[in-house]
Motif scaffolding. Sequence first.
Motif, PDB file in Angstrom:
ATOM      1  N   MET A 170      16.046  71.931  73.856  1.00  0.00           N
ATOM      2  CA  MET A 170      16.511  70.889  72.944  1.00  0.00           C
ATOM      3  C   MET A 170      17.731  70.151  73.503  1.00  0.00           C
ATOM      4  SD  MET A 170      14.480  70.618  70.473  1.00  0.00           S
ATOM      5  CE  MET A 170      13.148  71.037  71.560  1.00  0.00           C
ATOM      6  N   ILE A 171      18.639  70.884  74.132  1.00  0.00           N
ATOM      7  CA  ILE A 171      19.796  70.229  74.751  1.00  0.00           C
ATOM      8  C   ILE A 171      19.323  69.300  75.855  1.00  0.00           C
ATOM      9  CG2 ILE A 171      21.821  70.624  76.218  1.00  0.00           C
ATOM     10  CD1 ILE A 171      22.440  73.073  74.530  1.00  0.00           C
TER      11      ILE A 171
ATOM     12  N   VAL B 109      17.699  66.210  74.211  1.00  0.00           N
ATOM     13  CA  VAL B 109      18.677  65.345  73.540  1.00  0.00           C
ATOM     14  C   VAL B 109      19.524  64.589  74.569  1.00  0.00           C
ATOM     15  CG1 VAL B 109      20.781  65.408  72.124  1.00  0.00           C
ATOM     16  CG2 VAL B 109      18.748  66.635  71.387  1.00  0.00           C
ATOM     17  N   MET B 110      19.846  65.229  75.674  1.00  0.00           N
ATOM     18  CA  MET B 110      20.652  64.561  76.695  1.00  0.00           C
ATOM     19  C   MET B 110      19.783  63.786  77.682  1.00  0.00           C
ATOM     20  SD  MET B 110      23.478  67.506  77.450  1.00  0.00           S
ATOM     21  CE  MET B 110      24.357  66.522  78.656  1.00  0.00           C
TER      22      MET B 110
END
Length: 70
Positions: free
Chosen positions: A41-42, A45-46
């Motif tokens: 997810m990180i 998102v990035m």
Amino acid sequence: MRSTRLWLLLAIAFIPLLYSISRITDMQFLDNFMSNWFATMIGAVMGIPIALEINRWQQESQDQKELKVR
């Protein structure tokens, strides 16, 4: 044909979900699953905004080159 692809995609996505649910009581699996999910997810998102910005830069560069050629 399109409906078949959708059902195939849903089936492919459903198999890992069933596996995860069946292993929910295994603490080692749960720890690994959550850490991998969090890292994914990180990254999403990035990574997605960065990829969109790079695409925008490339498109602007290509547009400027096309204007110079004309």
